[in-house]
Design a protein around this motif. Structure first.
Motif, PDB file in Angstrom:
ATOM      1  N   SER A 101       0.762  -1.280   0.114  1.00 26.09           N
ATOM      2  CA  SER A 101       0.028   0.005   0.186  1.00 26.09           C
ATOM      3  C   SER A 101       0.769   1.256   0.002  1.00 26.09           C
ATOM      4  O   SER A 101       2.083   1.267   0.285  1.00 26.09           O
ATOM      5  N   SER A 102       0.256   2.512  -0.498  1.00 27.99           N
ATOM      6  CA  SER A 102       1.050   3.441  -0.255  1.00 27.99           C
ATOM      7  C   SER A 102       1.570   3.924   1.180  1.00 27.99           C
ATOM      8  O   SER A 102       2.573   4.325   1.242  1.00 27.99           O
ATOM      9  N   LYS A 103       0.928   3.598   2.201  1.00 21.99           N
ATOM     10  CA  LYS A 103       1.296   3.862   3.830  1.00 21.99           C
ATOM     11  C   LYS A 103       2.349   3.317   3.813  1.00 21.99           C
ATOM     12  O   LYS A 103       3.482   3.629   4.356  1.00 21.99           O
ATOM     13  N   GLN A 104       2.576   1.803   3.322  1.00 20.45           N
ATOM     14  CA  GLN A 104       3.734   1.080   3.500  1.00 20.45           C
ATOM     15  C   GLN A 104       5.003   1.438   2.839  1.00 20.45           C
ATOM     16  O   GLN A 104       5.895   1.280   3.378  1.00 20.45           O
ATOM     17  N   GLN A 105       4.779   1.991   1.549  1.00 21.61           N
ATOM     18  CA  GLN A 105       5.756   2.453   0.798  1.00 21.61           C
ATOM     19  C   GLN A 105       6.392   3.908   1.663  1.00 21.61           C
ATOM     20  O   GLN A 105       7.534   3.985   1.571  1.00 21.61           O
ATOM     21  N   TRP A 106       5.458   4.725   1.776  1.00 21.33           N
ATOM     22  CA  TRP A 106       6.027   6.010   2.520  1.00 21.33           C
ATOM     23  C   TRP A 106       6.793   5.793   3.672  1.00 21.33           C
ATOM     24  O   TRP A 106       7.922   6.211   4.061  1.00 21.33           O
ATOM     25  N   GLU A 107       6.197   4.618   4.608  1.00 17.37           N
ATOM     26  CA  GLU A 107       7.063   4.257   5.600  1.00 17.37           C
ATOM     27  C   GLU A 107       8.426   3.832   5.403  1.00 17.37           C
ATOM     28  O   GLU A 107       9.310   3.820   6.408  1.00 17.37           O
ATOM     29  N   PHE A 108       8.644   2.838   4.466  1.00 10.39           N
ATOM     30  CA  PHE A 108       9.692   2.154   4.259  1.00 10.39           C
ATOM     31  C   PHE A 108      10.597   3.606   3.740  1.00 10.39           C
ATOM     32  O   PHE A 108      11.937   3.363   4.004  1.00 10.39           O
ATOM     33  N   ILE A 109      10.187   4.362   2.833  1.00  9.87           N
ATOM     34  CA  ILE A 109      11.297   5.564   2.287  1.00  9.87           C
ATOM     35  C   ILE A 109      11.460   6.128   3.460  1.00  9.87           C
ATOM     36  O   ILE A 109      12.826   6.564   3.837  1.00  9.87           O
ATOM     37  N   ASP A 110      10.538   6.592   4.570  1.00 10.84           N
ATOM     38  CA  ASP A 110      10.933   7.403   5.565  1.00 10.84           C
ATOM     39  C   ASP A 110      12.093   6.455   6.450  1.00 10.84           C
ATOM     40  O   ASP A 110      13.149   7.135   6.800  1.00 10.84           O
ATOM     41  N   LYS A 111      11.785   5.237   6.758  1.00 11.23           N
ATOM     42  CA  LYS A 111      12.846   4.349   7.461  1.00 11.23           C
ATOM     43  C   LYS A 111      14.249   4.186   6.867  1.00 11.23           C
ATOM     44  O   LYS A 111      15.304   4.072   7.388  1.00 11.23           O
ATOM     45  N   SER A 112      14.103   4.142   5.355  1.00 10.62           N
ATOM     46  CA  SER A 112      15.438   3.850   4.670  1.00 10.62           C
ATOM     47  C   SER A 112      16.264   5.032   4.831  1.00 10.62           C
ATOM     48  O   SER A 112      17.476   4.964   4.851  1.00 10.62           O
ATOM     49  N   PHE A 113      15.822   6.178   4.801  1.00  7.35           N
ATOM     50  CA  PHE A 113      16.501   7.556   4.679  1.00  7.35           C
ATOM     51  C   PHE A 113      16.957   7.610   6.345  1.00  7.35           C
ATOM     52  O   PHE A 113      17.770   8.664   6.609  1.00  7.35           O
ATOM     53  N   GLN A 142       1.858  13.280   0.507  1.00  5.27           N
ATOM     54  CA  GLN A 142       2.155  12.964   1.932  1.00  5.27           C
ATOM     55  C   GLN A 142       3.626  13.213   2.253  1.00  5.27           C
ATOM     56  O   GLN A 142       4.105  12.758   3.247  1.00  5.27           O
ATOM     57  N   TYR A 143       4.340  13.847   1.419  1.00  7.64           N
ATOM     58  CA  TYR A 143       6.053  14.187   1.497  1.00  7.64           C
ATOM     59  C   TYR A 143       6.310  14.882   2.934  1.00  7.64           C
ATOM     60  O   TYR A 143       6.961  14.315   3.679  1.00  7.64           O
ATOM     61  N   ASP A 144       5.569  16.110   2.981  1.00 11.11           N
ATOM     62  CA  ASP A 144       5.851  16.704   4.155  1.00 11.11           C
ATOM     63  C   ASP A 144       5.507  15.905   5.705  1.00 11.11           C
ATOM     64  O   ASP A 144       6.056  16.286   6.620  1.00 11.11           O
ATOM     65  N   LYS A 145       4.576  15.263   5.546  1.00 10.12           N
ATOM     66  CA  LYS A 145       4.359  14.267   6.648  1.00 10.12           C
ATOM     67  C   LYS A 145       5.277  13.384   7.105  1.00 10.12           C
ATOM     68  O   LYS A 145       5.680  13.180   8.195  1.00 10.12           O
ATOM     69  N   TYR A 146       5.991  12.647   6.033  1.00 11.63           N
ATOM     70  CA  TYR A 146       7.070  11.584   6.287  1.00 11.63           C
ATOM     71  C   TYR A 146       8.496  12.292   6.385  1.00 11.63           C
ATOM     72  O   TYR A 146       9.338  11.804   6.842  1.00 11.63           O
ATOM     73  N   PHE A 147       8.523  13.595   5.861  1.00  8.68           N
ATOM     74  CA  PHE A 147       9.956  13.921   5.669  1.00  8.68           C
ATOM     75  C   PHE A 147       9.824  15.487   6.269  1.00  8.68           C
ATOM     76  O   PHE A 147       9.911  16.728   5.412  1.00  8.68           O
ATOM     77  N   PRO A 148       9.389  15.654   7.641  1.00  8.82           N
ATOM     78  CA  PRO A 148       9.402  17.063   8.268  1.00  8.82           C
ATOM     79  C   PRO A 148      10.914  17.590   8.446  1.00  8.82           C
ATOM     80  O   PRO A 148      11.883  16.860   8.315  1.00  8.82           O
ATOM     81  N   ILE A 149      10.785  18.787   8.538  1.00  9.22           N
ATOM     82  CA  ILE A 149      12.385  19.434   8.765  1.00  9.22           C
ATOM     83  C   ILE A 149      12.981  18.895   9.882  1.00  9.22           C
ATOM     84  O   ILE A 149      13.994  18.802   9.927  1.00  9.22           O
ATOM     85  N   THR A 150      12.187  18.529  10.886  1.00 11.73           N
ATOM     86  CA  THR A 150      12.778  17.949  12.171  1.00 11.73           C
ATOM     87  C   THR A 150      13.406  16.522  12.088  1.00 11.73           C
ATOM     88  O   THR A 150      14.018  16.182  12.908  1.00 11.73           O
ATOM     89  N   LYS A 151      13.013  15.639  10.896  1.00 12.44           N
ATOM     90  CA  LYS A 151      13.562  14.562  10.606  1.00 12.44           C
ATOM     91  C   LYS A 151      14.957  14.337  10.738  1.00 12.44           C
ATOM     92  O   LYS A 151      15.608  13.306  11.429  1.00 12.44           O
ATOM     93  N   ASN A 152      15.632  15.313  10.152  1.00  2.01           N
ATOM     94  CA  ASN A 152      17.172  15.220   9.921  1.00  2.01           C
ATOM     95  C   ASN A 152      17.741  16.447  10.349  1.00  2.01           C
ATOM     96  O   ASN A 152      17.529  17.426   9.647  1.00  2.01           O
ATOM     97  N   TYR A 153      18.451  16.656  11.387  1.00  2.00           N
ATOM     98  CA  TYR A 153      18.801  18.195  11.949  1.00  2.00           C
ATOM     99  C   TYR A 153      19.767  18.674  10.980  1.00  2.00           C
ATOM    100  O   TYR A 153      20.014  19.936  10.775  1.00  2.00           O
ATOM    101  N   LEU A 154      20.559  17.920  10.202  1.00  2.00           N
ATOM    102  CA  LEU A 154      21.548  18.668   9.276  1.00  2.00           C
ATOM    103  C   LEU A 154      20.887  19.054   7.893  1.00  2.00           C
ATOM    104  O   LEU A 154      21.215  20.026   7.223  1.00  2.00           O
ATOM    105  N   ASN A 155      19.497  18.602   7.615  1.00  2.00           N
ATOM    106  CA  ASN A 155      18.724  19.321   6.630  1.00  2.00           C
ATOM    107  C   ASN A 155      18.495  20.579   7.158  1.00  2.00           C
ATOM    108  O   ASN A 155      18.254  21.516   6.500  1.00  2.00           O
ATOM    109  N   GLN A 156      17.892  20.713   8.230  1.00  4.70           N
ATOM    110  CA  GLN A 156      17.273  21.830   9.226  1.00  4.70           C
ATOM    111  C   GLN A 156      18.520  22.815   9.181  1.00  4.70           C
ATOM    112  O   GLN A 156      18.131  24.273   8.953  1.00  4.70           O
ATOM    113  N   LYS A 157      19.677  22.440   9.418  1.00  4.39           N
ATOM    114  CA  LYS A 157      20.808  23.304   9.774  1.00  4.39           C
ATOM    115  C   LYS A 157      21.249  23.976   8.353  1.00  4.39           C
ATOM    116  O   LYS A 157      21.683  25.108   8.126  1.00  4.39           O
TER     117      LYS A 157
END
Length: 371
Positions: A101-113, A142-157
């Motif tokens: 499902s889409s949810k499983q795909q987004w969750e995987f991409i989130d987890k992989s990165f 759903q991009y911003d749901k799974y990749f918020p700016i707080t996910k990786n502080y180096l992106n935020q930096k």
């Protein structure tokens, strides 16, 4: 005597623990910098065919683990991805194209990165598959749901600008990241949504004229721009609706619907790329294969434009997802030369497939000379 052997054994173990012996995993194919003072940018092509099949997902994990292991060795400063992170943005039923499902795909991409979180900045473009549209072509993702700016502080930096989505909400699908002082050069990475809207291009154009970025080297990342015959994409941008009807295990899709006020590759070139004096590199995916061209902008400066999309490698769209191929862009310390290398950590890990790990033809390994 037993006591003596036991003492020798304990001393040996302590010696091994204290010694600087490396037990890092050894690849059959090593990748090294051409020059000791270079730095690298990693370009990951479209990854939807990894995310949509559960059996393909470990290949993307392997790619990200390889990047993690080579951050220092290759002096990697950032990771970019050309988009199409998932096959469908918002479909409940598995098996439309893939087995998840889409949810499983987004969750995987989130987890992989997550493998790269807090270790290296990564900037992911959105592709057409990352959007859901309505009958008017209005987009959500759903991009911003799974990749918020707080996910990786180096992106935020490194984040210095963000735009708005189609609903006038802040989004990282349109964003800019600043990297200062890399070999005494400043860089601005501009990430634009798939088929960027006029309002998006207007936002980016205004910012790129700010005096604070006039000496930066600008890199544009967007999903759809160049074709594999080295021409820029033309024609209308359209996407589909997955309708709630299933017959004989097949979904019903709408006709392709026009995305309002969106821009194709040729329009992106005319409206922003050639109008920006210090934009020197455009990176894109979307079309399976490789592409490259150089044109002069309105200021007489060369702009290098690249297509890199391996999703059809390894058996096509229902194959293994892309044979694990990525691009390594090595920036020499002269700040004028980029060495492009195409490499597969999947093939590179085994002596039996090491001969396949590098693509060394002229479409996949070459030098870029910047003005």
């Amino acid at each position: 005597m037993k006591c003596l052997y036991s003492l020798y054994f304990q001393i040996g173990v302590l010696f091994l623990l204290a010694s600087p012996i490396s037990f890092a995993q050894q690849y059959a194919t090593k990748v090294e910098l051409d020059q000791p003072n270079s730095w690298s940018m990693i370009l990951i092509p479209d990854i939807q065919n990894y995310s949509k099949y559960s059996q393909n997902q470990p290949i993307l994990d392997l790619i990200n683990r390889w990047i993690e292991a080579n951050i220092d060795q290759l002096n990697i400063k950032m990771v970019l991805c050309t988009g199409d992170l998932v096959e469908q943005d918002d479909v409940i039923l598995p098996g439309l194209n893939g087995n998840l499902s889409s949810k499983q795909q987004w969750e995987f991409i989130d987890k992989s990165f997550t493998i790269l979180d807090h270790k290296i900045p990564y900037i992911l473009a959105t592709g057409n598959h990352d959007y859901t549209i309505d009958s008017k072509g209005t987009r959500t993702t759903q991009y911003d749901k799974y990749f918020p700016i707080t996910k990786n502080y180096l992106n935020q930096k490194h984040l210095v600008q963000h735009g708005l989505n189609e609903h006038n909400l802040p989004t990282l699908t349109n964003a800019m990241y600043e990297f200062k002082g890399i070999n005494n050069k400043d860089y601005l990475i501009v990430n634009l949504e798939y088929a960027p809207r006029n309002t998006t291009l207007n936002w980016a154009n205004e910012i790129l004229k700010f005096k604070q970025y006039e000496n930066h080297q600008i890199v544009l990342l967007t999903h759809a721009y160049l074709n594999r015959n080295d021409t820029r994409l033309e024609g209308d941008n359209k996407w589909i609706i997955f309708e709630p009807y299933f017959k004989d295990k097949k979904e019903r899709k709408s006709d392709r619907i026009l995305l309002p006020e969106s821009n194709n590759g040729e329009q992106i070139w005319n409206k922003i790329v050639k109008e920006t004096k210090n934009m020197q590199l455009v990176l894109s995916g979307h079309i399976s294969g490789e592409g490259y061209r150089v044109d002069k902008n309105n200021f007489g400066q060369e702009v290098h434009q690249m297509l890199f999309d391996m999703q059809s490698e390894g058996g096509g769209h229902q194959g293994n997802g892309g044979d694990g191929f990525i691009r390594i862009l090595e920036f020499y310390d002269d700040n004028r030369t980029i060495k492009v290398k195409t490499f597969s950590p999947l093939f590179g890990i085994s002596p039996k497939t090491a001969h396949l790990a590098h693509k060394r033809d002229e479409r996949n390994q070459y030098l870029i000379h910047l003005d």
